[in-house]
Design a protein around this motif. Structure first.
Motif, PDB file in Angstrom:
ATOM      1  N   THR A 179      14.280 -17.825  -1.295  1.00 10.19           N
ATOM      2  CA  THR A 179      13.231 -18.685  -0.491  1.00 10.19           C
ATOM      3  C   THR A 179      13.276 -17.657   0.730  1.00 10.19           C
ATOM      4  O   THR A 179      13.876 -16.714   0.876  1.00 10.19           O
ATOM      5  N   SER A 186      10.575 -17.444   4.722  1.00  6.98           N
ATOM      6  CA  SER A 186       9.585 -18.029   5.741  1.00  6.98           C
ATOM      7  C   SER A 186       9.271 -16.897   6.778  1.00  6.98           C
ATOM      8  O   SER A 186       9.782 -15.960   6.762  1.00  6.98           O
ATOM      9  N   GLY A 231       1.874 -15.589   5.228  1.00  5.18           N
ATOM     10  CA  GLY A 231       2.087 -15.809   4.029  1.00  5.18           C
ATOM     11  C   GLY A 231       2.875 -14.490   2.986  1.00  5.18           C
ATOM     12  O   GLY A 231       3.688 -14.731   2.302  1.00  5.18           O
ATOM     13  N   ALA A 282       6.766 -14.224   1.702  1.00  3.44           N
ATOM     14  CA  ALA A 282       6.763 -13.813   0.213  1.00  3.44           C
ATOM     15  C   ALA A 282       7.923 -12.595   0.173  1.00  3.44           C
ATOM     16  O   ALA A 282       8.617 -12.720  -0.624  1.00  3.44           O
ATOM     17  N   ILE A 339       0.900 -15.732  -8.391  1.00  7.92           N
ATOM     18  CA  ILE A 339       0.813 -16.461  -7.043  1.00  7.92           C
ATOM     19  C   ILE A 339      -0.293 -17.620  -6.814  1.00  7.92           C
ATOM     20  O   ILE A 339      -1.258 -17.488  -7.003  1.00  7.92           O
ATOM     21  N   LEU A 378      -0.915 -20.134  -3.748  1.00  8.33           N
ATOM     22  CA  LEU A 378      -0.771 -20.392  -2.173  1.00  8.33           C
ATOM     23  C   LEU A 378      -1.553 -21.488  -1.770  1.00  8.33           C
ATOM     24  O   LEU A 378      -2.713 -21.793  -1.994  1.00  8.33           O
ATOM     25  N   PHE A 410       1.958 -27.567  -0.728  1.00 11.91           N
ATOM     26  CA  PHE A 410       2.835 -26.916  -1.489  1.00 11.91           C
ATOM     27  C   PHE A 410       3.543 -27.555  -2.771  1.00 11.91           C
ATOM     28  O   PHE A 410       3.777 -27.100  -3.720  1.00 11.91           O
ATOM     29  N   LEU A 456       5.454 -16.751  -7.297  1.00 10.52           N
ATOM     30  CA  LEU A 456       5.364 -16.933  -5.679  1.00 10.52           C
ATOM     31  C   LEU A 456       4.614 -18.264  -5.606  1.00 10.52           C
ATOM     32  O   LEU A 456       3.475 -18.114  -5.882  1.00 10.52           O
ATOM     33  N   ILE A 490       3.708 -20.352  -2.317  1.00 11.89           N
ATOM     34  CA  ILE A 490       3.610 -20.065  -0.887  1.00 11.89           C
ATOM     35  C   ILE A 490       2.964 -21.403  -0.107  1.00 11.89           C
ATOM     36  O   ILE A 490       1.823 -21.775  -0.863  1.00 11.89           O
ATOM     37  N   ALA A 535       7.905 -19.636   1.305  1.00 11.60           N
ATOM     38  CA  ALA A 535       7.895 -19.260   0.125  1.00 11.60           C
ATOM     39  C   ALA A 535       8.936 -19.477  -0.702  1.00 11.60           C
ATOM     40  O   ALA A 535      10.090 -19.326  -0.216  1.00 11.60           O
TER      41      ALA A 535
END
Length: 320
Positions: free
Chosen positions: A10, A12, A57, A61, A78, A80, A117, A137, A139, A165
């Motif tokens: 994880t 942030s 982001g 990540a 990915i 997002l 999310f 990933l 995000i 993320a």
């Protein structure tokens, strides 16, 4: 054994500038006491020059990849989630991809506002389970400060900027990883929480508008219901839950939802006081905080849940 999407790490990221309620009270007719009593919010982070949804982001990540011990070039997907992209197109996910130095992978955005999310997690988990990716990933990143009406004290006090993320990795397991996801949408409630602009209608970005009391009423019912659905689908009950990681909209919503479910408040991760409502970033940001401070440990059963404009809402049961 079942192929599952397991949270391997994880991360942030927050803008450098942190704005207190007292500082906000210098701009609009409000006070620290008024904001805390009604929302529980004390601080929020506000993106400055050079800080965008994509940069936040990408920073989140990188932290998640470091935590997972996985190199960026191993990422095949990915997803997002954002309602505040850097550009109308291309996707912000492709800008994160470039920032991470990944030459080729599947990369796209999902827009479900504060539930984004959960929607992105569901998409990535499904693709991993289907064999379309081994490492993903997911995000949530937002710069909501750029769509706020800073003269409207009922909304501008509620939101902040940030990103969170998770790295999902394919693993054969019976009871670890994402166990179930339940998602909903009901577009009839558009007028209760929306932005009054868009390329197809006004040609402008617009500003956020909300009818707070009505949103609160729907949120408590919808969140409690969808949390139960996610647990039922996983063959679990509220008694099995170690932590609820909710969308951080308002402390009163968090407390009311916990009461409705019969959950002790100490099992609910609360970060709204520090970050305010960061929309799609809120759940992964709160998750990262609780992982890093040691509250959430490997083997814990988590329920992630959120509701946002649309309305959209969802929940996921995850064995961390």
């Amino acid at each position: 054994m079942t192929r599952r999407a397991v949270i391997a790490g994880t991360g942030s990221a927050l803008p450098k500038r942190r704005m207190s309620n007292a500082e906000l009270a210098e701009r609009v007719d409000t006070s620290d006491e008024w904001i805390v009593e009604r929302t529980g919010i004390r601080f929020r982070h506000i993106a400055g020059e050079g800080e965008t949804t994509a940069t936040l982001g990408a920073d989140a990540a990188r932290t998640a990849l470091d935590a997972a011990g996985i190199a960026p070039n191993a990422v095949g997907l990915i997803v997002l989630a954002t309602a505040t992209p850097d550009q109308t197109f291309p996707s912000t996910a492709t800008k994160v991809q470039t920032a991470l130095g990944i030459d080729d992978c599947v990369a796209f955005d999902v827009q479900a506002v504060c539930s984004g999310f959960l929607y992105a997690l569901s998409v990535a988990e499904s693709m991993i389970r289907a064999g379309s990716a081994d490492v993903a990933l997911v995000i949530g990143a937002e710069t909501f400060s750029r769509i706020l009406d800073w003269e409207d004290r009922t909304t501008c006090v509620l939101f902040g900027d940030g990103a969170g993320a998770v790295v999902l990795k394919a693993e054969d397991s019976e009871d670890r990883g994402v166990l179930s996801v339940s998602l909903h949408a009901d577009g009839r409630h558009n007028s209760l929480l929306y932005v009054d602009g868009g390329p197809s209608t006004t040609g402008t970005v617009g500003k956020l508008r909300m009818k707070g009391q009505e949103v609160f009423r729907h949120a408590v019912v919808n969140l409690a219901t969808v949390l139960g659905e996610a647990l039922d689908r996983a063959g679990l009950s509220v008694a099995d839950v170690d932590w609820v990681v909710p969308h951080q909209a308002n402390r009163r919503i968090l407390e009311a939802t916990a009461r409705k479910l019969g959950l002790p408040p100490e099992k609910v991760v609360v970060t709204v006081d520090l970050h305010a409502n960061t929309s799609a970033a809120s759940v992964p940001l709160a998750l990262d905080v609780a992982v890093r401070d040691g509250r959430i440990r490997r083997g814990d059963l988590l329920v992630l849940e959120a509701m946002g404009g649309g309305f959209t809402w969802g929940a996921a049961a995850v064995r961390y």
